[in-house]
Design an enzyme around this catalytic site. Sequence first.
Site, short mmCIF file in Angstrom:
data_model
loop_
_atom_site.label_atom_id
_atom_site.label_comp_id
_atom_site.label_asym_id
_atom_site.label_seq_id
_atom_site.Cartn_x
_atom_site.Cartn_y
_atom_site.Cartn_z
N ASP A 29 0.86 -1.19 0.00
CA ASP A 29 0.00 0.00 0.00
C ASP A 29 0.90 1.24 0.00
O ASP A 29 1.86 1.33 0.76
CB ASP A 29 -0.91 -0.02 1.24
CG ASP A 29 -2.02 1.00 1.15
OD1 ASP A 29 -3.19 0.59 1.20
OD2 ASP A 29 -1.73 2.22 1.03
N ILE A 30 0.55 2.22 -0.84
CA ILE A 30 1.38 3.42 -0.99
C ILE A 30 1.27 4.35 0.23
O ILE A 30 2.19 5.12 0.51
CB ILE A 30 1.00 4.18 -2.28
CG1 ILE A 30 2.11 5.14 -2.70
CG2 ILE A 30 -0.29 4.94 -2.17
CD1 ILE A 30 2.65 4.85 -4.05
N HIS A 93 -10.33 -5.48 -2.90
CA HIS A 93 -9.00 -5.73 -2.35
C HIS A 93 -9.09 -6.07 -0.88
O HIS A 93 -10.03 -5.69 -0.18
CB HIS A 93 -8.06 -4.54 -2.56
CG HIS A 93 -8.59 -3.22 -2.06
ND1 HIS A 93 -9.51 -2.47 -2.75
CD2 HIS A 93 -8.34 -2.54 -0.93
CE1 HIS A 93 -9.79 -1.36 -2.08
NE2 HIS A 93 -9.09 -1.38 -0.95
N HIS A 95 -6.85 -5.70 2.65
CA HIS A 95 -5.70 -5.10 3.33
C HIS A 95 -5.11 -6.14 4.27
O HIS A 95 -5.85 -6.75 5.07
CB HIS A 95 -6.14 -3.92 4.21
CG HIS A 95 -6.65 -2.72 3.47
ND1 HIS A 95 -5.87 -1.59 3.23
CD2 HIS A 95 -7.87 -2.44 2.94
CE1 HIS A 95 -6.59 -0.69 2.60
NE2 HIS A 95 -7.82 -1.17 2.40
P1 5GP Z 1 -9.82 1.53 0.49
O1 5GP Z 1 -10.41 1.59 -0.91
O2 5GP Z 1 -9.77 0.13 1.03
O3 5GP Z 1 -10.49 2.49 1.42
O4 5GP Z 1 -8.33 2.04 0.38
C1 5GP Z 1 -7.57 1.88 -0.76
C2 5GP Z 1 -6.10 1.74 -0.39
O5 5GP Z 1 -5.36 1.77 -1.60
C3 5GP Z 1 -5.55 2.85 0.51
O6 5GP Z 1 -4.96 2.27 1.66
C4 5GP Z 1 -4.53 3.55 -0.38
O7 5GP Z 1 -3.37 3.99 0.33
C5 5GP Z 1 -4.19 2.50 -1.41
N1 5GP Z 1 -3.83 3.08 -2.69
C6 5GP Z 1 -4.54 4.01 -3.38
N2 5GP Z 1 -3.93 4.31 -4.55
C7 5GP Z 1 -2.81 3.54 -4.59
C8 5GP Z 1 -1.76 3.41 -5.56
O8 5GP Z 1 -1.73 4.05 -6.60
N3 5GP Z 1 -0.78 2.53 -5.25
C9 5GP Z 1 -0.78 1.78 -4.10
N4 5GP Z 1 0.25 0.94 -3.92
N5 5GP Z 1 -1.75 1.88 -3.18
C10 5GP Z 1 -2.75 2.76 -3.41
#
Ligand code: 5GP
Length: 129
Positions: A29-30, A93, A95
Amino acid sequence: MPSIFSKIVDGEIPCHRIAENEEFLAFLDINPLAEGHVLVIPKTEVDYFFDLDDDVLSRINIFARDVAHKIKKAIPCKRIGVAIIGLEVAHAHIHLIPLQNIADINFERPKLSFTTEEFADTAERITRV
Ligand code: 5GP
């Protein structure tokens, strides 16, 4: 319009890869909550995790379990925590988050920041397990 994760799958956007097979990809995660915070995605884009087919849901969890074991061996932590959120990126996805305590899986906390070299080092430590 492909999701940002589909662009990662296609190599249009870089990531620090942890594991992959024909169906799934795991990468760092970035904006991690902890060092070694990994996302596991199906390469085929599906918006909502709980819309995945039975067999895909089963296989992605088995794939995530194997990744979690690798993270646990590489990153000092008590357990690997699991979260399904999907509020930011509409591409299913999981985590996987190394936990020392419950605060490590609090998504309201400020995210950690690492340099590209630090991310690469973390990925290398996990992948070489
Ligand atoms: P959620 O959709 O579960 O709320 O969070 C999405 C997750 O994807 C976040 O923790 C965010 O940091 C991660 N994320 C969003 N864009 C990118 C990206 O371009 N690259 C990576 N490696 N992680 C990402």
